[in-house]
Design a protein around this motif. Structure first.
Motif, PDB file in Angstrom:
ATOM      1  N   ILE A   6       0.840  -1.203   0.000  1.00 59.69           N
ATOM      2  CA  ILE A   6       0.000   0.000   0.000  1.00 59.69           C
ATOM      3  C   ILE A   6       0.874   1.251   0.000  1.00 59.69           C
ATOM      4  CG2 ILE A   6      -1.683   1.328   1.341  1.00 59.69           C
ATOM      5  CD1 ILE A   6      -2.772  -1.449   2.306  1.00 59.69           C
ATOM      6  N   ALA A   7       1.934   1.245   0.804  1.00 55.90           N
ATOM      7  CA  ALA A   7       2.856   2.386   0.829  1.00 55.90           C
ATOM      8  C   ALA A   7       3.435   2.634  -0.564  1.00 55.90           C
ATOM      9  CB  ALA A   7       3.967   2.145   1.844  1.00 55.90           C
ATOM     10  N   GLU A   8       3.760   1.544  -1.257  1.00 57.95           N
ATOM     11  CA  GLU A   8       4.298   1.678  -2.613  1.00 57.95           C
ATOM     12  C   GLU A   8       3.252   2.272  -3.552  1.00 57.95           C
ATOM     13  OE1 GLU A   8       6.880  -0.899  -5.820  1.00 57.95           O
ATOM     14  OE2 GLU A   8       5.731  -1.976  -4.313  1.00 57.95           O
ATOM     15  N   GLY A  24      -2.762   7.210   8.369  1.00 53.10           N
ATOM     16  CA  GLY A  24      -4.204   6.968   8.401  1.00 53.10           C
ATOM     17  C   GLY A  24      -4.718   6.417   7.092  1.00 53.10           C
ATOM     18  N   ARG A  25      -4.161   6.920   6.026  1.00 48.20           N
ATOM     19  CA  ARG A  25      -4.564   6.438   4.696  1.00 48.20           C
ATOM     20  C   ARG A  25      -4.165   4.978   4.505  1.00 48.20           C
ATOM     21  NH1 ARG A  25      -3.936   9.718  -0.896  1.00 48.20           N
ATOM     22  NH2 ARG A  25      -5.976   9.051  -1.586  1.00 48.20           N
ATOM     23  N   LYS A  39      -9.846  -1.903   4.900  1.00 49.25           N
ATOM     24  CA  LYS A  39     -10.788  -2.253   3.835  1.00 49.25           C
ATOM     25  C   LYS A  39     -10.389  -3.574   3.170  1.00 49.25           C
ATOM     26  CE  LYS A  39     -12.889  -0.480  -0.408  1.00 49.25           C
ATOM     27  NZ  LYS A  39     -13.103  -1.806  -0.916  1.00 49.25           N
ATOM     28  N   ILE A  40      -9.108  -3.718   2.860  1.00 48.86           N
ATOM     29  CA  ILE A  40      -8.631  -4.944   2.204  1.00 48.86           C
ATOM     30  C   ILE A  40      -8.825  -6.148   3.119  1.00 48.86           C
ATOM     31  CG2 ILE A  40      -6.569  -6.149   1.369  1.00 48.86           C
ATOM     32  CD1 ILE A  40      -5.593  -3.412   0.313  1.00 48.86           C
ATOM     33  N   PRO A  57      -8.490 -11.910   9.593  1.00 49.44           N
ATOM     34  CA  PRO A  57      -8.839 -11.607  10.989  1.00 49.44           C
ATOM     35  C   PRO A  57      -8.351 -10.223  11.431  1.00 49.44           C
ATOM     36  CG  PRO A  57      -7.748 -13.738  10.810  1.00 49.44           C
ATOM     37  CD  PRO A  57      -7.665 -13.094   9.472  1.00 49.44           C
ATOM     38  N   LYS A  58      -9.061  -9.677  12.428  1.00 46.96           N
ATOM     39  CA  LYS A  58      -8.660  -8.401  13.012  1.00 46.96           C
ATOM     40  C   LYS A  58      -7.367  -8.584  13.788  1.00 46.96           C
ATOM     41  CE  LYS A  58     -13.318  -6.615  13.422  1.00 46.96           C
ATOM     42  NZ  LYS A  58     -14.309  -6.004  14.278  1.00 46.96           N
TER      43      LYS A  58
END
Length: 89
Positions: free
Chosen positions: A34-36, A58-59, A66-67, A74-75
């Motif tokens: 995601i960072a990439e 936060g983003r 969401k993913i 699992p959380k």
């Protein structure tokens, strides 16, 4: 069970060269991907995760949530419970 956040558990394991569980590895891989995608990978690699702004982290966290929900991962609390069970064996 302690209240240590999953990210701190993973950071501690990485620093002490302990093996991550499959879900922990999956979470870390997702975070870097995601960072990439957001164009933040170079900043993270050069300056570390602590260099990101609250908006940037936060983003990343929002996208990860969401993913994880879409993929039925699992959380964090459940991952920690599994880790405690595995390490107590």
């Amino acid at each position: 069970m302690g209240k240590t956040p999953l990210k701190k558990v993973i950071k501690s394991k990485i620093k002490s060269n302990k093996e991550l569980t499959e879900l922990e590895r999956q979470r870390e891989k997702m975070k870097y991907e995601i960072a990439e995608e957001l164009g933040l990978k170079d900043k993270v690699n050069k300056l570390g995760w602590g260099s990101l702004t609250a908006e940037e982290t936060g983003r990343i966290g929002g996208i990860m949530t969401k993913i994880k929900k879409d993929l039925n991962i699992p959380k964090n609390e459940e991952i920690l419970k599994d880790d405690k069970r595995i390490s107590s064996k």
